[in-house]
Design a protein around this motif. Structure first.
Motif, PDB file in Angstrom:
ATOM      1  N   THR A 152      39.639  81.524 132.824  1.00 28.49           N
ATOM      2  CA  THR A 152      38.266  81.901 132.476  1.00 28.49           C
ATOM      3  C   THR A 152      37.895  81.523 131.049  1.00 28.49           C
ATOM      4  O   THR A 152      36.808  80.974 130.810  1.00 28.49           O
ATOM      5  CB  THR A 152      38.062  83.407 132.680  1.00 28.49           C
ATOM      6  N   GLU A 153      38.772  81.798 130.076  1.00 27.52           N
ATOM      7  CA  GLU A 153      38.424  81.605 128.676  1.00 27.52           C
ATOM      8  C   GLU A 153      38.644  80.172 128.198  1.00 27.52           C
ATOM      9  O   GLU A 153      37.875  79.666 127.366  1.00 27.52           O
ATOM     10  CB  GLU A 153      39.228  82.568 127.809  1.00 27.52           C
ATOM     11  N   GLU A 154      39.675  79.509 128.707  1.00 24.45           N
ATOM     12  CA  GLU A 154      39.981  78.163 128.228  1.00 24.45           C
ATOM     13  C   GLU A 154      39.422  77.066 129.136  1.00 24.45           C
ATOM     14  O   GLU A 154      38.987  76.023 128.650  1.00 24.45           O
ATOM     15  CB  GLU A 154      41.493  78.003 128.057  1.00 24.45           C
TER      16      GLU A 154
ATOM     17  N   ARG B 148      43.127  84.706 132.090  1.00 22.01           N
ATOM     18  CA  ARG B 148      42.498  84.407 130.798  1.00 22.01           C
ATOM     19  C   ARG B 148      42.466  82.912 130.546  1.00 22.01           C
ATOM     20  O   ARG B 148      41.475  82.378 130.016  1.00 22.01           O
ATOM     21  CB  ARG B 148      43.230  85.125 129.662  1.00 22.01           C
TER      22      ARG B 148
END
Length: 313
Positions: free
Chosen positions: A159-161, A156
Protein backbone atom coordinates in the motif's frame (compact mmCIF):
# COMPACT_ATOMS: atom_id res chain seq x y z
CA UNK A 1 29.89 -77.03 -25.90
CA UNK A 2 26.34 -75.97 -25.08
CA UNK A 3 25.88 -72.59 -23.46
CA UNK A 4 23.05 -71.92 -20.98
CA UNK A 5 20.25 -69.83 -22.42
CA UNK A 6 18.76 -66.87 -20.61
CA UNK A 7 15.03 -66.75 -20.02
CA UNK A 8 13.38 -63.73 -21.63
CA UNK A 9 12.41 -60.99 -19.22
CA UNK A 10 8.86 -61.26 -17.96
CA UNK A 11 6.54 -58.74 -19.69
CA UNK A 12 5.32 -57.52 -16.31
CA UNK A 13 8.86 -56.68 -15.25
CA UNK A 14 9.47 -54.84 -18.51
CA UNK A 15 6.29 -52.84 -18.02
CA UNK A 16 7.18 -52.09 -14.42
CA UNK A 17 10.62 -50.90 -15.46
CA UNK A 18 9.12 -48.68 -18.16
CA UNK A 19 6.69 -47.16 -15.68
CA UNK A 20 9.49 -46.54 -13.21
CA UNK A 21 11.65 -44.89 -15.85
CA UNK A 22 8.75 -42.69 -16.95
CA UNK A 23 8.14 -41.70 -13.34
CA UNK A 24 11.76 -40.74 -12.83
CA UNK A 25 11.76 -38.74 -16.06
CA UNK A 26 8.55 -36.95 -15.06
CA UNK A 27 10.01 -36.10 -11.64
CA UNK A 28 13.21 -34.77 -13.17
CA UNK A 29 11.19 -32.64 -15.61
CA UNK A 30 8.72 -31.36 -13.02
CA UNK A 31 11.25 -30.63 -10.28
CA UNK A 32 14.28 -29.61 -12.28
CA UNK A 33 12.89 -27.96 -15.41
CA UNK A 34 9.21 -27.08 -15.72
CA UNK A 35 8.87 -25.22 -12.45
CA UNK A 36 11.32 -22.68 -13.89
CA UNK A 37 9.56 -22.31 -17.27
CA UNK A 38 7.77 -19.09 -16.38
CA UNK A 39 5.29 -17.94 -18.98
CA UNK A 40 2.90 -15.06 -19.64
CA UNK A 41 -0.54 -16.14 -20.80
CA UNK A 42 -2.19 -13.43 -22.90
CA UNK A 43 -5.98 -13.48 -23.25
CA UNK A 44 -8.82 -11.07 -24.01
CA UNK A 45 -12.31 -10.87 -22.51
CA UNK A 46 -15.24 -8.48 -23.09
CA UNK A 47 -16.05 -7.23 -19.59
CA UNK A 48 -16.01 -3.42 -19.57
CA UNK A 49 -18.93 -1.05 -19.91
CA UNK A 50 -19.89 -0.28 -23.52
CA UNK A 51 -17.69 2.43 -24.99
CA UNK A 52 -14.77 1.76 -22.61
CA UNK A 53 -11.20 1.74 -23.83
CA UNK A 54 -9.32 -1.59 -23.52
CA UNK A 55 -7.65 -2.21 -20.15
CA UNK A 56 -4.50 -4.31 -19.77
CA UNK A 57 -4.59 -6.18 -16.46
CA UNK A 58 -1.58 -8.10 -15.16
CA UNK A 59 -2.88 -10.92 -12.96
CA UNK A 60 -0.31 -12.24 -10.46
CA UNK A 61 -0.93 -15.03 -7.99
CA UNK A 62 0.58 -17.66 -5.72
CA UNK A 63 4.22 -16.61 -5.79
CA UNK A 64 4.85 -18.54 -2.52
CA UNK A 65 8.10 -16.64 -2.40
CA UNK A 66 11.21 -17.77 -0.56
CA UNK A 67 14.22 -15.43 -0.37
CA UNK A 68 16.54 -17.66 -2.42
CA UNK A 69 14.19 -17.94 -5.45
CA UNK A 70 16.05 -15.41 -7.57
CA UNK A 71 14.95 -16.74 -10.96
CA UNK A 72 11.31 -16.25 -10.04
CA UNK A 73 12.04 -12.82 -8.59
CA UNK A 74 13.85 -11.68 -11.73
CA UNK A 75 11.06 -12.94 -13.97
CA UNK A 76 8.35 -11.22 -11.94
CA UNK A 77 10.31 -7.96 -11.94
CA UNK A 78 10.66 -8.16 -15.73
CA UNK A 79 6.85 -8.14 -16.12
CA UNK A 80 6.83 -4.40 -15.42
CA UNK A 81 8.03 -4.07 -19.02
CA UNK A 82 4.56 -5.18 -20.14
CA UNK A 83 3.31 -1.78 -18.92
CA UNK A 84 -0.07 -2.95 -17.61
CA UNK A 85 -2.76 -0.46 -16.69
CA UNK A 86 -3.66 -2.39 -13.53
CA UNK A 87 -2.22 -5.20 -11.42
CA UNK A 88 -4.51 -7.71 -9.71
CA UNK A 89 -2.72 -9.82 -7.09
CA UNK A 90 -4.79 -12.76 -5.83
CA UNK A 91 -2.63 -13.70 -2.89
CA UNK A 92 -0.34 -16.35 -1.42
CA UNK A 93 2.66 -14.11 -2.01
CA UNK A 94 4.76 -15.48 0.86
CA UNK A 95 6.23 -18.94 1.09
CA UNK A 96 8.80 -18.47 3.85
CA UNK A 97 9.18 -16.38 6.99
CA UNK A 98 11.67 -14.24 5.06
CA UNK A 99 9.64 -14.29 1.86
CA UNK A 100 9.02 -10.55 1.91
CA UNK A 101 12.69 -10.02 0.97
CA UNK A 102 12.04 -11.80 -2.32
CA UNK A 103 8.66 -10.14 -2.83
CA UNK A 104 10.27 -6.72 -2.49
CA UNK A 105 12.88 -7.57 -5.09
CA UNK A 106 10.22 -8.97 -7.43
CA UNK A 107 7.60 -6.25 -7.10
CA UNK A 108 9.57 -3.02 -6.65
CA UNK A 109 9.48 -2.31 -10.42
CA UNK A 110 5.67 -2.15 -10.18
CA UNK A 111 5.74 0.94 -7.96
CA UNK A 112 3.37 3.53 -9.37
CA UNK A 113 1.29 1.06 -11.39
CA UNK A 114 -2.23 0.93 -9.88
CA UNK A 115 -2.96 -2.37 -8.21
CA UNK A 116 -5.25 -4.28 -5.86
CA UNK A 117 -4.62 -7.37 -3.74
CA UNK A 118 -6.27 -9.91 -1.48
CA UNK A 119 -4.75 -12.38 0.95
CA UNK A 120 -4.32 -16.09 0.63
CA UNK A 121 -3.65 -18.11 3.74
CA UNK A 122 0.08 -18.15 2.96
CA UNK A 123 0.18 -14.39 3.32
CA UNK A 124 -0.63 -15.01 6.99
CA UNK A 125 0.58 -18.51 7.84
CA UNK A 126 3.87 -20.09 6.84
CA UNK A 127 3.88 -23.32 4.80
CA UNK A 128 4.07 -26.71 6.48
CA UNK A 129 4.92 -30.20 5.21
CA UNK A 130 1.87 -32.21 4.19
CA UNK A 131 1.04 -35.37 2.30
CA UNK A 132 0.09 -34.32 -1.27
CA UNK A 133 -2.10 -37.42 -1.65
CA UNK A 134 -4.57 -35.87 0.80
CA UNK A 135 -5.62 -33.37 -1.87
CA UNK A 136 -7.43 -36.21 -3.64
CA UNK A 137 -9.84 -36.49 -0.70
CA UNK A 138 -11.01 -32.87 -1.07
CA UNK A 139 -9.82 -29.35 -0.17
CA UNK A 140 -6.96 -29.36 2.32
CA UNK A 141 -7.49 -28.69 6.01
CA UNK A 142 -5.28 -27.10 8.65
CA UNK A 143 -3.87 -29.83 10.91
CA UNK A 144 -1.27 -28.07 13.06
CA UNK A 145 -0.58 -24.76 14.72
CA UNK A 146 0.62 -22.35 12.02
CA UNK A 147 3.71 -20.18 11.90
CA UNK A 148 2.58 -16.57 11.56
CA UNK A 149 4.20 -14.40 8.90
CA UNK A 150 4.66 -10.63 8.95
CA UNK A 151 1.48 -9.86 7.02
CA UNK A 152 1.42 -6.24 8.20
CA UNK A 153 4.87 -5.57 6.74
CA UNK A 154 3.81 -7.06 3.41
CA UNK A 155 0.62 -4.98 3.36
CA UNK A 156 2.57 -1.80 4.14
CA UNK A 157 4.91 -2.55 1.25
CA UNK A 158 1.97 -3.06 -1.09
CA UNK A 159 0.00 0.00 0.00
CA UNK A 160 2.64 2.57 1.01
CA UNK A 161 5.47 1.76 -1.41
CA UNK A 162 3.68 0.30 -4.42
CA UNK A 163 0.44 2.28 -4.06
CA UNK A 164 -1.87 -0.76 -4.22
CA UNK A 165 -5.22 -1.10 -2.46
CA UNK A 166 -6.21 -4.03 -0.25
CA UNK A 167 -9.56 -5.67 -1.02
CA UNK A 168 -9.82 -8.09 1.88
CA UNK A 169 -13.59 -7.96 2.51
CA UNK A 170 -13.53 -4.44 1.11
CA UNK A 171 -14.26 -2.33 -1.98
CA UNK A 172 -12.65 0.58 -3.76
CA UNK A 173 -13.15 2.79 -6.80
CA UNK A 174 -10.25 3.50 -9.16
CA UNK A 175 -9.81 5.39 -12.40
CA UNK A 176 -7.39 3.36 -14.49
CA UNK A 177 -6.47 3.68 -18.14
CA UNK A 178 -9.34 6.07 -18.73
CA UNK A 179 -11.83 3.65 -17.14
CA UNK A 180 -13.69 3.91 -13.85
CA UNK A 181 -13.64 0.63 -11.96
CA UNK A 182 -15.47 -0.49 -8.85
CA UNK A 183 -13.46 -3.35 -7.37
CA UNK A 184 -14.36 -5.54 -4.41
CA UNK A 185 -12.86 -8.65 -2.89
CA UNK A 186 -12.67 -11.06 0.02
CA UNK A 187 -10.03 -12.55 2.24
CA UNK A 188 -9.11 -16.21 1.75
CA UNK A 189 -12.28 -18.25 1.28
CA UNK A 190 -10.30 -21.49 1.67
CA UNK A 191 -9.82 -20.64 5.33
CA UNK A 192 -13.35 -19.21 5.52
CA UNK A 193 -11.97 -15.73 6.13
CA UNK A 194 -14.31 -14.33 3.49
CA UNK A 195 -17.04 -12.03 4.78
CA UNK A 196 -19.40 -11.85 1.84
CA UNK A 197 -22.08 -10.25 3.99
CA UNK A 198 -20.09 -7.01 4.38
CA UNK A 199 -19.63 -6.41 0.65
CA UNK A 200 -22.99 -4.78 -0.15
CA UNK A 201 -22.39 -2.04 2.41
CA UNK A 202 -18.77 -1.62 1.28
CA UNK A 203 -19.89 -1.27 -2.33
CA UNK A 204 -22.69 1.13 -1.43
CA UNK A 205 -20.18 3.33 0.43
CA UNK A 206 -18.43 4.02 -2.88
CA UNK A 207 -21.37 6.18 -3.89
CA UNK A 208 -23.55 6.23 -7.01
CA UNK A 209 -22.18 4.28 -9.94
CA UNK A 210 -22.09 5.87 -13.40
CA UNK A 211 -23.26 3.90 -16.42
CA UNK A 212 -19.67 3.80 -17.67
CA UNK A 213 -18.32 2.14 -14.53
CA UNK A 214 -17.14 -1.48 -14.76
CA UNK A 215 -17.13 -3.85 -11.79
CA UNK A 216 -14.39 -6.36 -10.89
CA UNK A 217 -14.42 -9.05 -8.19
CA UNK A 218 -11.19 -10.39 -6.66
CA UNK A 219 -10.76 -13.53 -4.55
CA UNK A 220 -7.89 -15.83 -3.69
CA UNK A 221 -9.81 -19.11 -3.65
CA UNK A 222 -12.54 -19.54 -6.30
CA UNK A 223 -15.13 -21.30 -4.21
CA UNK A 224 -18.53 -21.44 -5.86
CA UNK A 225 -20.23 -19.55 -3.03
CA UNK A 226 -17.86 -16.64 -3.66
CA UNK A 227 -18.21 -16.68 -7.43
CA UNK A 228 -22.00 -16.82 -7.16
CA UNK A 229 -22.13 -13.91 -4.73
CA UNK A 230 -19.71 -11.84 -6.81
CA UNK A 231 -21.92 -12.39 -9.85
CA UNK A 232 -25.01 -11.38 -7.87
CA UNK A 233 -23.23 -8.21 -6.72
CA UNK A 234 -22.70 -7.12 -10.30
CA UNK A 235 -19.13 -8.17 -11.07
CA UNK A 236 -18.37 -7.85 -14.79
CA UNK A 237 -15.21 -9.96 -14.39
CA UNK A 238 -13.74 -12.10 -11.60
CA UNK A 239 -10.08 -12.85 -10.80
CA UNK A 240 -8.91 -15.78 -8.63
CA UNK A 241 -5.88 -17.93 -7.86
CA UNK A 242 -5.23 -20.63 -5.24
CA UNK A 243 -5.56 -23.74 -7.44
CA UNK A 244 -2.03 -23.66 -8.92
CA UNK A 245 -3.85 -24.92 -12.01
CA UNK A 246 -3.64 -28.35 -10.41
CA UNK A 247 0.17 -28.00 -10.21
CA UNK A 248 0.68 -31.61 -11.31
CA UNK A 249 -1.57 -32.24 -14.29
CA UNK A 250 -2.20 -34.98 -16.83
CA UNK A 251 -1.14 -33.92 -20.33
CA UNK A 252 -4.18 -33.64 -22.56
CA UNK A 253 -6.55 -33.82 -19.58
CA UNK A 254 -5.53 -31.06 -17.20
CA UNK A 255 -5.94 -30.63 -13.47
CA UNK A 256 -6.76 -33.63 -11.31
CA UNK A 257 -7.20 -31.57 -8.12
CA UNK A 258 -8.19 -27.93 -7.51
CA UNK A 259 -8.14 -27.74 -3.68
CA UNK A 260 -11.59 -26.11 -3.74
CA UNK A 261 -15.01 -26.85 -5.22
CA UNK A 262 -14.56 -25.18 -8.62
CA UNK A 263 -15.01 -27.61 -11.55
CA UNK A 264 -11.64 -29.05 -12.55
CA UNK A 265 -11.99 -27.81 -16.12
CA UNK A 266 -11.99 -24.25 -14.70
CA UNK A 267 -9.04 -24.72 -12.34
CA UNK A 268 -6.80 -22.74 -14.71
CA UNK A 269 -7.25 -20.10 -17.35
CA UNK A 270 -10.00 -17.92 -18.73
CA UNK A 271 -13.53 -19.27 -18.70
CA UNK A 272 -16.96 -17.93 -17.79
CA UNK A 273 -19.04 -18.21 -14.64
CA UNK A 274 -22.83 -18.22 -14.76
CA UNK A 275 -25.20 -17.63 -11.89
CA UNK A 276 -28.77 -16.45 -12.04
CA UNK A 277 -29.25 -14.67 -15.34
CA UNK A 278 -25.67 -13.39 -15.62
CA UNK A 279 -22.51 -14.86 -17.18
CA UNK A 280 -19.15 -13.16 -16.59
CA UNK A 281 -15.49 -13.83 -17.49
CA UNK A 282 -13.55 -15.72 -14.82
CA UNK A 283 -9.76 -15.87 -14.86
CA UNK A 284 -8.15 -18.40 -12.52
CA UNK A 285 -4.38 -18.04 -12.45
CA UNK A 286 -2.23 -21.15 -12.21
CA UNK A 287 0.19 -18.98 -10.24
CA UNK A 288 3.94 -18.79 -10.53
CA UNK A 289 5.08 -20.65 -7.41
CA UNK A 290 4.68 -23.67 -5.19
CA UNK A 291 5.18 -24.64 -1.58
CA UNK A 292 8.83 -25.09 -0.64
CA UNK A 293 7.73 -28.56 0.49
CA UNK A 294 6.34 -29.47 -2.95
CA UNK A 295 8.83 -28.03 -5.47
CA UNK A 296 7.30 -29.44 -8.64
CA UNK A 297 5.22 -28.45 -11.66
CA UNK A 298 4.13 -30.92 -14.31
CA UNK A 299 2.07 -30.10 -17.42
CA UNK A 300 1.24 -26.83 -15.66
CA UNK A 301 3.81 -24.09 -16.19
CA UNK A 302 4.16 -21.27 -13.66
CA UNK A 303 2.43 -18.25 -15.09
CA UNK A 304 1.19 -14.71 -14.96
CA UNK A 305 -1.73 -13.53 -17.07
CA UNK A 306 -1.94 -10.40 -19.17
CA UNK A 307 -5.69 -10.09 -19.57
CA UNK A 308 -6.97 -7.35 -21.88
CA UNK A 309 -10.46 -6.37 -20.86
CA UNK A 310 -12.50 -4.90 -23.70
CA UNK A 311 -15.88 -3.23 -23.91
CA UNK A 312 -18.99 -5.38 -24.07
CA UNK A 313 -20.99 -4.95 -27.23
Amino acid sequence: MLRPTRSPAHPALIALGAVGAAGVAAAVWGIGIERYLFTVREVTAPALAPGSTPLRVLHLSDAHMAPWQHRKQDWLASLAQLQPDLIVNTGDNLGHEDGLTGIRRAFEPFAGIPGVFVHGSNDVNGPAPRNPLRYFSGPSKRHREPTFLDTDAMDRFFTEELGWTGLNNAATRLTVGGNTLDLFGVNDAHREWDELEVLPEAIAALGPRDAGTSVVGVTHAPYQRVLNRFTDLGADAVFAGHTHGGQVCIPGFGAIVANCDIPLKQAKGLSTWSHGDRTVPLNVSAGCGHSIYAPVRFACRPEATLLTLTARS
